[in-house]
Write an enzyme that holds these catalytic residues in place. Sequence first.
Site: not given
Length: 290
Positions: A52, A96, A119
């Site tokens: 990312k 994450q 997200d």
Amino acid sequence: MQLLDGKKISGQIKEEIAGEVKKIKERGEKVPHLAAVIVGTDGASLTYVGSKVRACKQIGFDSTLIDLPEETTEEELLDEIHKLNTNSDIDGFIVQLPLPKHINEEKILTAVNPDKDVDGFHPMNVGKMTLEIPTFLPATPFGILELIERYNIETSGKNVVVLGRSNIVGRPVSILMSQKRKAGNATVTLVHSRTENITEITKKADIIIVALGIPEFLTGSMVKKDVVIIDVGITRVKDSTKEKGYKIVGDVEFDSVSKEASYITPVPGGVGPMTIAMLLKNTLLAKKRH
């Protein structure tokens, strides 16, 4: 049989975003800024977050990586999230997953500012998605829709079977595929661990999206001719014939299923690159909103 090349399509999307970033810079505006928080040393998570950060650099985004030790407390993590929520320079950020067992994931995800939740996991954004109100879509389901659209695969009126009911992929993609959209208007069946006679259901499917986390679960005997296969799974399996001692496989037994499929995603190189591309797209959207 045609491969649904997520690597190629994600590259196209990144080029499109990079073009928009160039225009933002030319106007003298701040470029989009994505932050990622990782707790611990999970190998897959470190690899994913690293990709990312590299993708941000590639397209001209600013990026920040907050790397916290495994023993970070829930309160310390919440404090980091509060800092990101209130930092006007950060357009969007992700936490994450998975988190260490001593940290409540639900508590952490709901602490994220919904306007920065690129997200698409916050309950407010999930609710908006369900009601078809514009919002951040979860990155992996968003990537699946984009892949289907860009390969011009017809979904309207088709029989779609989703294997897996996770909040990250299975459940949201089942909702999105039934909605009134280009990659939608489908008749969707959600299959899970308690479903009986799974093969009877999958054999009737025009499109199968597999997100179970069980290596090579779907085999050629479970599908009909010319089915479209979207394989979300990715698992390391021991293989002594390989130099590294393992191979990467999906939730689909590629060799047998690809003989029946009209389209199929490879693993790796299918859905994975699309997830990162859509995360970048959500970050650009967040920048525009701010």
